[in-house]
Motif scaffolding. Structure first.
Motif, PDB file in Angstrom:
ATOM      1  N   ARG A 247      34.782  27.874  42.614  1.00 15.47           N
ATOM      2  CA  ARG A 247      35.515  27.388  41.447  1.00 15.47           C
ATOM      3  C   ARG A 247      35.607  25.880  41.463  1.00 15.47           C
ATOM      4  O   ARG A 247      35.873  25.286  42.505  1.00 15.47           O
ATOM      5  CB  ARG A 247      36.974  27.861  41.493  1.00 15.47           C
ATOM      6  N   THR A 268      37.724  24.110  44.491  1.00 14.24           N
ATOM      7  CA  THR A 268      38.924  24.714  45.084  1.00 14.24           C
ATOM      8  C   THR A 268      38.584  25.877  46.007  1.00 14.24           C
ATOM      9  O   THR A 268      39.385  26.250  46.856  1.00 14.24           O
ATOM     10  CB  THR A 268      39.879  25.228  43.995  1.00 14.24           C
ATOM     11  N   ILE A 278      26.252  29.943  37.073  1.00 15.03           N
ATOM     12  CA  ILE A 278      27.708  29.784  36.979  1.00 15.03           C
ATOM     13  C   ILE A 278      28.196  30.204  35.593  1.00 15.03           C
ATOM     14  O   ILE A 278      27.421  30.321  34.656  1.00 15.03           O
ATOM     15  CB  ILE A 278      28.156  28.334  37.270  1.00 15.03           C
ATOM     16  N   MET A 323      36.998  25.369  33.412  1.00 20.39           N
ATOM     17  CA  MET A 323      36.605  25.650  34.792  1.00 20.39           C
ATOM     18  C   MET A 323      35.154  26.101  34.889  1.00 20.39           C
ATOM     19  O   MET A 323      34.635  26.739  33.976  1.00 20.39           O
ATOM     20  CB  MET A 323      37.511  26.736  35.366  1.00 20.39           C
ATOM     21  N   ALA A 325      32.831  28.390  37.367  1.00 22.90           N
ATOM     22  CA  ALA A 325      33.104  29.375  38.414  1.00 22.90           C
ATOM     23  C   ALA A 325      31.883  30.239  38.698  1.00 22.90           C
ATOM     24  O   ALA A 325      30.992  30.363  37.859  1.00 22.90           O
ATOM     25  CB  ALA A 325      34.274  30.262  38.002  1.00 22.90           C
ATOM     26  N   ALA A 330      34.727  35.560  39.034  1.00 23.76           N
ATOM     27  CA  ALA A 330      35.359  34.526  38.229  1.00 23.76           C
ATOM     28  C   ALA A 330      36.872  34.713  38.208  1.00 23.76           C
ATOM     29  O   ALA A 330      37.365  35.803  38.474  1.00 23.76           O
ATOM     30  CB  ALA A 330      34.801  34.576  36.817  1.00 23.76           C
ATOM     31  N   PRO A 331      37.604  33.659  37.894  1.00 24.25           N
ATOM     32  CA  PRO A 331      39.060  33.792  37.778  1.00 24.25           C
ATOM     33  C   PRO A 331      39.412  34.544  36.492  1.00 24.25           C
ATOM     34  O   PRO A 331      38.541  34.824  35.672  1.00 24.25           O
ATOM     35  CB  PRO A 331      39.537  32.349  37.694  1.00 24.25           C
ATOM     36  N   THR A 360      46.025  23.745  37.907  1.00 23.23           N
ATOM     37  CA  THR A 360      44.808  22.955  38.181  1.00 23.23           C
ATOM     38  C   THR A 360      44.866  21.669  37.349  1.00 23.23           C
ATOM     39  O   THR A 360      45.831  20.926  37.461  1.00 23.23           O
ATOM     40  CB  THR A 360      43.498  23.751  37.948  1.00 23.23           C
ATOM     41  N   ASP A 407      43.794  32.579  39.477  1.00 21.13           N
ATOM     42  CA  ASP A 407      43.634  33.612  40.487  1.00 21.13           C
ATOM     43  C   ASP A 407      45.010  33.975  40.998  1.00 21.13           C
ATOM     44  O   ASP A 407      45.982  33.245  40.784  1.00 21.13           O
ATOM     45  CB  ASP A 407      42.801  33.083  41.667  1.00 21.13           C
ATOM     46  N   SER A 412      43.800  32.517  46.310  1.00 25.23           N
ATOM     47  CA  SER A 412      43.432  31.110  46.218  1.00 25.23           C
ATOM     48  C   SER A 412      44.662  30.290  45.892  1.00 25.23           C
ATOM     49  O   SER A 412      45.238  30.415  44.812  1.00 25.23           O
ATOM     50  CB  SER A 412      42.381  30.937  45.122  1.00 25.23           C
ATOM     51  N   THR A 415      44.087  27.731  42.733  1.00 28.06           N
ATOM     52  CA  THR A 415      44.016  28.246  41.376  1.00 28.06           C
ATOM     53  C   THR A 415      45.085  29.302  41.121  1.00 28.06           C
ATOM     54  O   THR A 415      45.133  29.891  40.044  1.00 28.06           O
ATOM     55  CB  THR A 415      42.619  28.823  41.074  1.00 28.06           C
TER      56      THR A 415
END
Lengths: 553, 304
Positions: A247, A268, A278, A323, A325, A330-331, A360, A407, A412, A415
């Motif tokens: 991320r 992160t 991505i 973002m 990721a 992914a978040p 973030t 997340d 994490s 995030t």
């Protein structure tokens, strides 16, 4: 009488100088290879915390002579005074706060976040703990586990510190008794299990005499483990334990000219290479990384927590707060979630209040829609609450005006964390850790594996399954509480509840949707076999387009 | 992916990443930031980090040097040459009024002199240019009152620091929201130590003022102290003035910055010297010893 010629003097000086340079460069090389561990300490004046830190610094040769001279009375060094700027301040009525200290050993560099144990303790301990890899918790060998120990351990657990080192101090005052140490060690391990602290290590010490602080003690032959410093020098950094996918929250778009468009940010979690596929979020568009650009040249790989600039293969609209990721993990995109909040404002938090929420690199408007409970950190109980006052910790539900890409905090820190900013005085009013993402926009809730998985006393297996299920997108709740209606309800909401116990009971899985809800025994022993079976039983095939990214975004 | 031993980032990489993150946050959240440039080693490191933070774009804010009028000539020469070479915008600010009145540390004492030529000049410069964020190179390891300093340090509309009213700072989530005329001082090197700064200068080959390197210099020798002879009002007793091989450990105003005896004429030798050093960095600064807690008092008034 023989005079040395000028030439020979010059040569002797050159030699000395070359030698100094060679020695300096050799030492430098070793220095530059060190990493950096952050740890937190907390405690009040009497529990020996200042003495312990003073001893740690002094015995590892990290104190300057002028400081030692300043605290030496009658040839005795007052170790507490070496570091206790805070005590002096309190006496002068100045401030008590988090103080950061720095030291290094031949193996590692360290940052200590040192917080006082009383006034504003929750706020300060949470601050110190938020970036710590390790927490040192002190136990007075004469008194055992007091509220203060529990409080610090609880805050360490809430803030996600993976390793707690318990220093059982003042062993000299209990005749270095193994029986005393063993008793408190057992109590602490029980506390760690209750708090779900991944790792707790206890060390018997006498800070005042230096036993097991830096050097191993000769006076406790029954203890053959490492000293406190030896542990600090060898435990892993928190970021190296993270399992989250790649991320990079976009901090800033770099556009020095028409030909270059890059996205600057600090990674992160995870690693990234040129060519990696991505997701650009929130749009959900897929592309590949073209380059990892830095002042030092383009990189072949970058990893958390490096600060870099990424350029992408396709023209994609991304700005601050968005973002980049990994596609595979992914978040979640959410506007509605549960968080544990540490309240830091003199005006209590009440339901309905609105704040700015920074998560973030994004700041959005947010409303606290519900206060679920207040947590009493000394006894680790949840109580119903109407409000959260200064230094309270509680579970709340937050709604944001725009979606954030988040997340769970346990996966994490970077995030999964947020701060709430008071819109009238601009102060930081609260700090939050996202525990549960509850809205539909959270993506694949409908399709996530859900159900109850009983795993018994197989801790290693539980950890492996937890990791692979989380990576597959399942919302895993790992618990030691036996199956109960509440856990079934949680599974119905979309979670995969992983239930551990102390017995070697059979592994069973209970699906919570469809007609068949009886527990089924899973007669496998390989983690991936169990994983596949759980996925099969706990997931409803949707028949949807396979190209959908599966995230609802 | 699980990290292996070779994946490990070194302390220098970790500190650099953190500082770059801070620079980018400030440049993105504030309208009019400025970087305080003191010409010292910490400023040199900050400048390199700012270059890295915004690469391949240029540094998006100017540098501000508060010139007390008593800086070493070698510092000013270095400042002008280096900033021109990098092509950064440099603002120089002096409290001309106080200097015209003959303000100097011998006449006013160090506290009042610092108050006028540093603190007052700084506040005037920030107000005059409407800067809402100012980067400073202070480190938490320098002094007791700095150990608890935030990375984003809030200043009220008078530019003052209230140690009781600082915002809690968790993770790397910095709160940059301010009201009219309020500002934030930002310390990207908060977590660096003196040794880290030197390691970075070595690794990155960062240019620094030659005063940091040992060579024979004219000094007033008074007990253990070596006082540089630069200003006419700094005069020694007979026999005090000598040539001494020495260097400066931190750069301030020439009348108030002591030198140390040293043979360290390269960066590795300086690092080696520091590792064997038995006294703290600011022990040679006259101003911190004015009175107990003097740094805290200066900071409340607006000093960095």
């Amino acid at each position: 009488m023989i005079f040395a010629s000028e030439d020979s003097i010059a040569t002797a000086q050159d030699l000395a100088s070359n030698e100094a340079t060679a020695r300096a460069e050799e030492r430098l090389e070793a220095e530059l290879g060190k990493d950096l561990l952050r740890f937190s300490t907390a405690g009040s004046v009497d529990d020996g915390k200042s003495t312990l830190i003073g001893r740690l610094l002094y015995d590892s040769q990290n104190v300057y002579d002028d400081h030692v001279r300043a605290v030496t009375r009658n040839a005795t060094i007052d170790f507490a005074q070496l570091t206790d700027g805070l005590r002096a301040e309190r006496e002068q009525g100045i401030t008590i706060d988090v103080a950061y200290r720095y030291f290094s050993t031949p193996k590692r560099k360290f940052i200590i976040a040192d917080t006082p144990g009383h006034e504003q303790y929750t706020r300060n301990m949470a601050t110190g703990a938020s970036t710590a890899d390790v927490a040192i918790v002190l136990v007075d060998a004469r008194k055992g586990i007091l509220d203060q120990t529990r409080r610090h351990a609880c805050i360490a657990a809430l803030l996600g510190i993976p390793i707690v080192l318990a220093a059982i101090n003042k062993m000299d005052l209990v005749d270095f008794s193994q029986e005393v140490f063993d008793r408190y060690h057992r109590d602490l391990q029980a506390l760690a299990r209750q708090l779900e602290i991944p790792e707790l290590i206890a060390v018997p010490v006498s800070a005042i005499d230096g036993d097991n602080v830096v050097h191993r003690s000769q006076r406790m032959p029954w203890y053959d483990g490492p000293s406190l410093l030896e542990l600090l020098e060898t435990v892993p950094l928190a970021i190296d334990r993270s399992n989250a996918g790649f991320r990079l929250p976009v901090q800033r778009v770099m556009r020095p000219n028409q030909d270059f468009r890059g996205f600057a940010g600090q990674i992160t979690a995870g690693t990234v290479h040129p060519g990696d596929e991505i997701l650009a979020l929130p749009s959900g568009r897929r592309t590949r990384v073209r380059s990892i650009t830095t002042w030092d040249g383009d990189l072949d790989v970058a990893r958390a927590p490096q600060s870099v600039v990424l350029t992408l293969e396709d023209e994609i609209d991304l700005s601050r707060g968005d973002m980049i990721a990994a596609v595979a993990a992914a978040p979640l995109k959410t506007t509605h979630f549960e968080a544990t909040v540490v309240w830091m404002h003199s005006t209590p938090l009440r339901p309905g209040a609105t704040y700015f929420l920074k998560h973030t690199s994004q700041t959005v408007r947010a409303r606290v829609v519900e206060i679920r409970s207040r947590i009493r950190v000394e006894h680790l109980e949840q109580h119903p609450a109407q409000q959260l006052a200064l230094n309270d910790i509680g579970q709340v539900v937050i709604e944001t005006s725009r979606p954030i890409l988040a997340d769970l905090y346990r996966d994490s820190r970077a995030t999964g964390s947020l701060i709430l900013i008071d819109p009238t005085d601009n102060t930081t009013a609260g700090a939050g850790m996202i525990r549960n993402i509850t809205d539909r926009e959270a993506g694949n809730l409908d399709r996530a594996t859900r159900g109850l998985l009983v795993i018994g006393n197989r801790a290693e297996l539980a950890l492996q399954l937890e990791q692979s299920l989380l990576q597959s997108g399942a919302l895993v709740l790992r618990t030691h509480v036996p199956t109960s209606p509440a856990l079934v309800a949680i599974a119905h909401l979309g979670a995969l509840v992983l239930i551990e116990s102390d017995s070697a009971e059979p592994i069973t899985f209970t699906a919570v949707r469809g007609a068949d809800t009886t527990p089924r025994e899973l007669a496998f022993d390989k983690p991936d076999e169990i994983f596949n079976e759980v996925q099969r039983l706990g997931t409803i095939p949707t028949g949807e387009d396979d190209n959908d990214n599966g995230l609802g975004i | 992916m699980t990290a292996t031993a070779t994946d490990r980032l070194t302390h220098m990489q970790l500190l650099e990443a953190e500082s770059i993150h801070i620079f980018r946050e400030v440049a993105s959240e504030f309208e009019n930031p400025v970087m305080l440039y003191s010409i010292g080693k910490d400023s040199s490191v900050m400048l390199r980090l700012a270059q890295k933070a915004f690469y391949p774009s240029p540094i998006p804010f100017p540098l501000l040097h508060v010139d007390t009028g008593y800086k070493f000539a070698e510092m000013l020469e270095f400042r002008d040459r280096y900033t021109a070479e990098l092509g950064v915008k440099l603002i120089v600010w002096r409290n001309e009024e106080a200097l015209a009145d003959g303000a100097n540390p011998i006449k006013l004492g160090t506290q009042r002199c610092c108050g006028l030529l540093k603190t007052q000049a700084l506040l005037d410069a920030l107000r005059d240019h409407h800067f809402d964020a100012a980067f400073g190179g202070a480190r938490r390891d320098e002094e007791k009152s700095r150990a608890k300093e935030r990375i984003f340090s809030f200043r009220d509309s008078a530019g003052q620091w209230d140690p009781k009213n600082q915002r809690p700072e968790l993770w790397n989530l910095f709160n940059g929201r301010i009201g009219p005329n309020e500002s934030i001082r930002v310390f990207p090197l908060s977590n660096w130590t003196e040794l880290d700064v030197w390691h970075y200068i070595h690794l990155e080959k960062i240019p620094i003022v030659p005063l940091y390197f040992a060579k024979p210099r004219r000094m007033l020798v008074r007990g253990d102290a070596l006082i540089p002879v630069e200003q006419p009002f700094v005069q020694g007793l007979p026999g005090e003035e000598q040539w001494v091989k020495c260097r400066l450990r931190s750069l301030g105003c020439s009348p108030c910055t002591g030198a140390i005896r040293s043979d360290a004429d390269t960066v590795p030798k300086i690092i080696d010297e520091l590792m064997g050093m038995r006294n703290s960095e600011r022990a040679n600064r006259v101003i911190d010893h004015d009175q107990d807690g003097s740094m805290e008092i200066k900071k409340r008034e607006g000093y960095f």
